[in-house]
Design an enzyme around this catalytic site. Structure first.
Site, short mmCIF file in Angstrom:
data_model
loop_
_atom_site.label_atom_id
_atom_site.label_comp_id
_atom_site.label_asym_id
_atom_site.label_seq_id
_atom_site.Cartn_x
_atom_site.Cartn_y
_atom_site.Cartn_z
N ALA A 140 -45.53 -19.11 75.24
CA ALA A 140 -44.17 -18.55 75.30
C ALA A 140 -43.99 -17.70 76.55
O ALA A 140 -42.93 -17.76 77.21
CB ALA A 140 -43.90 -17.72 74.04
N ASP A 146 -48.07 -26.86 71.62
CA ASP A 146 -47.58 -25.48 71.75
C ASP A 146 -46.50 -25.37 72.83
O ASP A 146 -45.43 -24.80 72.59
CB ASP A 146 -48.73 -24.52 72.08
C1 MEV Z 1 -53.10 -24.48 68.61
O1 MEV Z 1 -51.84 -23.90 68.37
C2 MEV Z 1 -53.11 -25.88 68.10
C3 MEV Z 1 -54.42 -26.62 68.29
O2 MEV Z 1 -54.28 -27.87 67.66
C4 MEV Z 1 -54.76 -26.80 69.75
C5 MEV Z 1 -53.84 -27.78 70.45
O3 MEV Z 1 -53.14 -28.56 69.81
O4 MEV Z 1 -53.84 -27.75 71.69
C6 MEV Z 1 -55.58 -25.89 67.63
#
Ligand code: MEV
Length: 320
Positions: free
Chosen positions: A112, A155
């Protein structure tokens, strides 16, 4: 216009992963949603000194961009935009950065902050082509790589698009589908207070996958099937099933060893207080868990139980 008073501002939300974390790194589908009430912000003002400064009071940072190393996340976010705009000499501006999203909590604070810097700088440079969700997401992805080597891209996508998204990591292009939420979903988010390192958790899963490929393929497949079924349940408003699938997903995340005693006890407390489902959210080992609740009465009961079970803080977010 007085050039010293011109201000450009952009923000980006935090996020939760509803289904499919970790398995998403291995090409299985996952579902994420923004938390719009928690935001990172970048404000750009002209500076009278001949340099570009990055100032983040919460992080105790006040640096000249040119002095920062290549792996500095804030600098990298700014440099992504300058490179994409083919600007060799950074403008004389100060980029102020702040965030309400707890760091290392699994809520996408790094993504973010990067997305807010990228969008604000693209606006300041008057480059609409660099302000599209797609470009902001792609440039944020480059910054995410320094948080951990093999980010799936979920993300940066959810914080840039700020919509619930269905995400599949694939070549040549990731599958990104915003989708409808038939019935508003009320989630309680609880913080264990234990820092979560995405890099360490993702690295550990990678090592275990390499040591036991068959077992982990089975785990990832199960998470992928859950995400698939959950999407349909979200699109049809079957909240009982969404809850059950969350708890089931948590079981598979335990098998991946990314849960923790703190996360497990918050999940158990939420379920015992009547939550429809609960799971860790994000990289795990610490950070946050989420619980699905049907209404305000259930929300109050679950939040109280979570505090008694040791949650550092709780908040409610409604997905609609
Ligand atoms: C992190 O928010 C999510 C994970 O699956 C890592 C990723 O997708 O890059 C753990």
């Amino acid at each position: 216009m007085n050039k010293f008073s011109a201000v450009t501002e952009a923000t980006a939300p935090g996020k939760i992963i509803l289904f499919g974390e970790h398995a998403v790194v291995y090409g299985r589908p996952a579902i994420a949603a923004p938390i719009s009430q928690l935001r990172a912000k970048a404000i750009i003002t002209y500076s009278s000194s001949n340099a570009c400064y990055i100032v983040a009071p919460d992080l105790n940072r006040h640096d000249r961009l040119q002095d920062l190393p290549p792996d500095d996340a804030l600098a990298l976010a700014a440099r992504q935009v300058l490179d994409a705009a083919h600007i060799a000499q950074p403008p004389d501006v100060t980029i102020y950065v702040s965030s309400q999203i707890p760091i290392a909590s699994g809520m996408g604070s790094g993504a973010a902050i990067a997305a807010a810097i990228i969008r604000a700088l693209a606006m300041h440079l008057n480059r609409p082509d660099l302000q599209t969700n797609e470009r902001v997401s792609a440039l944020t992805y480059e910054v995410e790589k320094i948080h951990h080597g093999t980010p799936s891209g979920i993300d940066n996508t959810v914080v840039a698009y700020e919509q619930p998204i269905w995400f599949v990591r694939q070549l040549p292009q990731n599958q990104i589908e915003p989708f409808t939420v038939a019935t508003p979903l009320r989630f309680v988010v609880a913080d264990t207070g234990v820092p979560s390192s995405t890099k360490i958790a993702v690295g550990d899963v990678r090592r275990q996958y390499e040591a036991q490929p068959a077992t982990f393929t089975e785990i990832f497949d199960a998470c992928g099937r859950i995400a698939q079924t959950a999407r349909l349940a979200i699109e049809t408003g079957n909240i009982t099933q969404i809850g059950q699938l969350m708890t089931e997903n948590h079981g598979w995340l335990q098998k991946m060893t990314v849960s923790s005693p703190e996360l497990d006890s918050l999940v158990e407390a939420a379920l015992a207080a009547g939550a429809l489902g609960a799971k860790l959210s994000g990289a795990g080992r610490g950070g946050n868990m989420i619980a699905l609740v049907a209404d305000e009465a259930m929300e109050t009961a679950v939040r109280t139980a979570l505090h008694h079970a040791g949650a550092r803080s709780t908040l409610t977010t409604i997905l609609q």
